[in-house]
Enzyme design. Sequence first.
Site, short mmCIF file in Angstrom:
data_model
loop_
_atom_site.label_atom_id
_atom_site.label_comp_id
_atom_site.label_asym_id
_atom_site.label_seq_id
_atom_site.Cartn_x
_atom_site.Cartn_y
_atom_site.Cartn_z
N ASP A 1 0.83 -1.20 0.00
CA ASP A 1 0.00 0.00 0.00
C ASP A 1 0.87 1.25 0.00
O ASP A 1 2.00 1.23 0.50
CB ASP A 1 -0.87 0.05 1.27
CG ASP A 1 -2.04 -0.92 1.21
OD1 ASP A 1 -2.34 -1.41 0.12
OD2 ASP A 1 -2.64 -1.16 2.27
N LYS B 1 -1.04 5.11 -5.67
CA LYS B 1 -1.03 6.22 -4.72
C LYS B 1 -2.14 7.18 -5.08
O LYS B 1 -2.36 7.48 -6.26
CB LYS B 1 0.32 6.95 -4.77
CG LYS B 1 1.50 6.07 -4.38
CD LYS B 1 2.77 6.87 -4.31
CE LYS B 1 3.94 5.99 -3.89
NZ LYS B 1 5.19 6.74 -3.75
N MET C 1 -10.58 7.45 9.01
CA MET C 1 -11.10 7.98 7.73
C MET C 1 -12.26 8.94 7.96
O MET C 1 -13.24 8.94 7.22
CB MET C 1 -11.53 6.83 6.81
CG MET C 1 -10.40 5.87 6.47
SD MET C 1 -10.95 4.34 5.66
CE MET C 1 -11.73 3.49 7.04
#
Length: 509
Positions: free
Chosen positions: A38, A60, A176
């Site tokens: 990631d 990305k 988030m």
Amino acid sequence: MTDMLGTVYLVGAGPGDPGLLTLRGAECLRSADVVLYDYLASPELLVGLRPDVELVCLGKHGRGRLLSQTEINDRMIREALRGRAVVRLKGGDPSIFARLNEELAALQAAAVPYEIVPGVTAAQASASHAGIPLTNRDEASCVAFVTGQESADKLSGTELDYAALAQFPGTIVFYMGVTTAPEWSRALVAHGKSPQTPVAIVRHCTLSDQQTIFTTLAEVADHLGHGKLRPPAIVIVGEVAAAPSAVNWFTLRPLFGRTVLVTRPERQIESMAAKLRQLGAGTLMQPAIEISEPRDWKPVDDAIARLADFNWLVFSSSNGVHYFLRRLLALGGDLRALGGLYLAAIGPATVEALAEYHLTADVDPESYRAEALADALAPHAVRNRFLLARASRGREVLAEMITAAGGEITQVVVYESNEVAQPSDDVLAALQAGRISWTTVTSSAIARALVGMFGEALRKTKLAAISPLTAEVLTNLGHPPAVVAESYTTDGIIIAILAAEKKYRPGKL
């Protein structure tokens, strides 16, 4: 296709600081054939892996295409069916808001063996690095991890129950939740949670640019809205998130807020980077030279075969020690072959490399320069034969001075040293943007390679040279260093940086 199935290792990379990777995670990375990683995983975790490992970035945000979850699943399975060891490197912990269930379902359907390796999740890291206890026996006996981005495909009735969350008797941590802060903060207040409830926002947790904002539930959206603070960030809601009375240990470290570019060869880079991180610096890694075996081992093998002809064996670097002695052992010899030789070395790193083989240098000058070693060897030069194990390039001063003193010297190239021509895109972008505070320069070869790689962009960082000789090379190339180490070692460079930042207190690093 091979008959042997590979294994997929779902590894938690932690929140950012590479030092927080678990030991098991590091083991998996070292044995991997392919790593699917990631963008949130620290690039420093990918340094020092097997030379033949295949590294695959999964994309990305804002830079190229992100691979879909289906594509990731297919790639993991395909590689495992080829018999390869696959590491799926995921930011944080694989089991927390990381779509682990989808990957497990795909692996199980394909009958691919797997292992889940936990990682430090962002909630834990944010709390510890901001000086916040997630639990408190008086105010918070439980913790809830909540997503600020619910799936649009969730079944009806499984959405977040803000009425229940508002009455939750502990700490709530939002992942988030930056862009949705107005919605979830209003919902909590609307369902009875006090607007004065303390809130801590922690951005880039565990990194040298970590930012912590203490506020309240009523005001949290003002800090996060309209692009004021960009992800990734964790939001901690509850009485434990009140601003602490003491200064945070993490931000007190002397190089906190500084980013240092470490440019040593790949296999030597981590030891210096680790010390800088312990002092609070963020580190980027860009090897400026590549170290490899010599193109032709024959001259080395011939010298090893006639070691009895020499009186002295001289090493000018730790790389020389390792490549020469490993070759000696690979040819079936052992350290008894050195029994009739005196050993000479330049610098503590070279002495330490000899010590790894239970060898001690007979001559080790206090000044870590070729001239100092030649001066120390001069009284032994007449009618003695010296074998110098060296790099493919470098100054000839040691050989010239020993010869002038009456010695006979044979030089063998035991390793190749070549400049890296193309820097990492991320490092180049950081340098051009002025985000790198210091760049370490640990040899003349690295000085020349850095100027070749970065050119004028080097003016946007401060250079720290390991010695006056390296400083002279940089100056002649038009890039004089900001500091020069007094002790010509990597620790000497770090001390020089600390002194320039007015943060050095004498003592062991």
